[in-house]
Design a protein around this motif. Sequence first.
Motif, PDB file in Angstrom:
ATOM      1  N   THR A   1       7.134  -5.051 -12.970  1.00 11.70           N
ATOM      2  CA  THR A   1       6.678  -3.736 -12.512  1.00 11.70           C
ATOM      3  C   THR A   1       5.905  -3.915 -11.224  1.00 11.70           C
ATOM      4  OG1 THR A   1       5.475  -1.748 -13.161  1.00 11.70           O
ATOM      5  CG2 THR A   1       4.526  -3.872 -13.822  1.00 11.70           C
ATOM      6  N   TRP A   2       5.307  -2.826 -10.722  1.00 13.79           N
ATOM      7  CA  TRP A   2       4.514  -2.879  -9.492  1.00 13.79           C
ATOM      8  C   TRP A   2       3.197  -2.152  -9.706  1.00 13.79           C
ATOM      9  CZ3 TRP A   2       3.351   1.959  -7.721  1.00 13.79           C
ATOM     10  CH2 TRP A   2       4.200   3.001  -8.130  1.00 13.79           C
ATOM     11  N   ARG A   3       2.220  -2.536  -8.912  1.00 10.94           N
ATOM     12  CA  ARG A   3       0.913  -1.883  -8.930  1.00 10.94           C
ATOM     13  C   ARG A   3       0.398  -1.764  -7.499  1.00 10.94           C
ATOM     14  NH1 ARG A   3       2.310  -0.690 -13.176  1.00 10.94           N
ATOM     15  NH2 ARG A   3       1.256  -0.869 -15.206  1.00 10.94           N
ATOM     16  N   THR A   4      -0.372  -0.726  -7.253  1.00 14.98           N
ATOM     17  CA  THR A   4      -0.984  -0.502  -5.942  1.00 14.98           C
ATOM     18  C   THR A   4      -2.439  -0.912  -6.000  1.00 14.98           C
ATOM     19  OG1 THR A   4       0.531   1.344  -5.542  1.00 14.98           O
ATOM     20  CG2 THR A   4      -1.442   1.202  -4.146  1.00 14.98           C
ATOM     21  N   ALA A   5      -2.909  -1.533  -4.918  1.00 18.01           N
ATOM     22  CA  ALA A   5      -4.304  -1.980  -4.877  1.00 18.01           C
ATOM     23  C   ALA A   5      -5.237  -0.778  -4.988  1.00 18.01           C
ATOM     24  CB  ALA A   5      -4.570  -2.740  -3.588  1.00 18.01           C
ATOM     25  N   PRO A   6      -6.357  -0.964  -5.677  1.00 24.61           N
ATOM     26  CA  PRO A   6      -7.312   0.158  -5.786  1.00 24.61           C
ATOM     27  C   PRO A   6      -7.970   0.420  -4.438  1.00 24.61           C
ATOM     28  CG  PRO A   6      -8.229  -1.840  -6.736  1.00 24.61           C
ATOM     29  CD  PRO A   6      -6.797  -2.157  -6.409  1.00 24.61           C
ATOM     30  N   VAL A   7      -8.299   1.711  -4.193  1.00 26.52           N
ATOM     31  CA  VAL A   7      -8.936   2.093  -2.925  1.00 26.52           C
ATOM     32  C   VAL A   7     -10.405   1.710  -2.953  1.00 26.52           C
ATOM     33  CG1 VAL A   7      -9.466   4.001  -1.378  1.00 26.52           C
ATOM     34  CG2 VAL A   7      -7.318   3.985  -2.657  1.00 26.52           C
TER      35      VAL A   7
END
Length: 663
Positions: free
Chosen positions: A657-663
Amino acid sequence: MSLRSRLTTAFLVVVLGPVLVGAVFVAAVMSQLSDSRGEALANSAVTMVDSTLGTICERIQASAAAVALNYSNSSGSEADAVEMAALLVDRSVIDGVVFSSIDTAGAEAAPRADVGVEAPDGAWVDCGETAAYAGAGPIEALGAQAEVQAADGSTAVFSAFRVVDVEFLGRIARVADAELVLQDSRTDPLEAGAVDAGRWDFTDAFLPLSIGTTATDVTPMYWTLAAMVTASAVCAMGLAAWLARSTTRPLAELSAAAERVSEGDLDVRVPAHGRDEVAHLAFAFNRMTAQTQAYVQALTASRDQMRGQLGRLGQTLTATLDLDRILEVILDTAMVTAGAEAGVVMLVDVDDADQLRQRAGEGDLGIDQPASIRIGQGIIGAIAASGAPAHGRITGGALGDWHRADTEPDARTIVAVPFSGRQPVDQDFIAGRQPSEPDLGAAPQPGGVLGVLVLYNRVAGEAFESGDVDTLRTFAGQASVAVENVLLHRQAQRLSLTDPLTGLWNYRFMQTSLRREAERTRRYQRPSALLAIDLDRFKAVNDAYGHPVGDQVLIELARRITAQIREVDLAFRHGGEEFMVLLPETDAAGAEVVAERLGRAVACRPFKVNESSGGRELRVSVSIGVAVLGVHADSATAVLAAADEALYAAKAAGRGTWRTAPV
């Protein structure tokens, strides 16, 4: 003694004396070279035999150790040790393994177990011993043993061996190009090799071997030398007689010499005999021709010096990588040297190998646009197709059977020299352009005509001559070297920035691209996304199928990544099984779409590997981390860290899967 006799005797002494001295010297040198060559061949054969036997012993020792290690790792299971031994025998590393000591293996008592051929009886040479053979019995095998202490305190001994027979010696003899004789206690020693041995040496580093090598027989060369000396003596005596007779006709010689000088032969000299008027005339004639020859040689040397300076000028020009500037300087110098009013340098088009295009031009070429012509068409195209220089007058728009095309220069006279080299492989290297194939850095292969150097309209309307062709060859050669140097520089630059396995950009270029993109983001406030891609459980693939299969998986993954991104996007191999994709002008939402598409492209169909040996299909997935410059980080280092953090989050979420870095 008559004048003829004195001249004959003097000539024979002068000619035959050095010939005889030279013959003796040559004979001595031949004998010395023959001895030196024989010694060198013998030393090389001994070294090769010792090296080959050393390698065989190392493989035997390694095999014994491998079987013992397999036995130890399996907690004393002989089945695993037998399996390893069988594998080594099947691969011809050794001939067999016995589960006993070397002494026991060579005895009459049968070993507990053996693999491969039956352990031969007789003397074995232990590869691990310093004194390999003590002369006790015929040598039957080379062996090595390894001991393993079992958990119950017992000791297991494994002996690996190679049988020493005629076939074994034959392989070594072929490698060393020598004849081998095994010096053990056999009454009929083993022999191998088909060399006509004339010299024998001995080695006992591993096996007691007599080594025979070929000895050079120089006797036929002595007979040839004697025949040449005899022939020289006969020719010298005949020439001496002829010269003696010819001295009686000095006036005829002087007349003939004067005729030869009038034809341009300044090497002629008239022999002067005595001190009479004819001799003084001969001396004066010789001085005149010598002075004239000196003047001509001085003029020739001046011309050659000028050409040499021009050649060095061309070589100096190749030190720069500005190809257009190099070609302009070469063309200007060639025009000045040959006295031409105009000229052009045509190179093969990188996009169309049958098209020649102008890269440099000087003077009035009679056309409005840069010259271009297809190979085989027009005058220049026909010269390029022939591969041979040409010169002459252009009459009615034609040079012989070749007619001028509208897109090539118009002139009265022409001299053209094609030059060959490597095929043009690339346009100017554009930093940041994604490579499309894994072998883009490969060196260009030798090819046909690379271009043509052409000069037009010699000053004063004269036609170009064959000497101008020779001069132009020098400049054409320098143009060829200049083009190749530029191409090689660009290929070296490409090689330093790409990964040799996958063809993607490497870590070095990734750092440069990220810094550039970070600067652009700060300046224009436009986001750019970075995807960190990692193969899930790639170590298991390597452990199960080996690194060659792992390499095939990485190559296929690189292809699928490049198939899913835009032309402006950049894909990098970060290291190992980790890849990076830089998406200029892309925000987080756009990057997540690309990450989703990449994940599906990898998982949608299996990876096919080992297709040459039947093939295997592997199901592979990737974890992807997404970070955006200008949102999650402002620098190259920070966005890499953010993408890695998101990648770890994707792996923690179950992989694939994929994840986006937290802001």
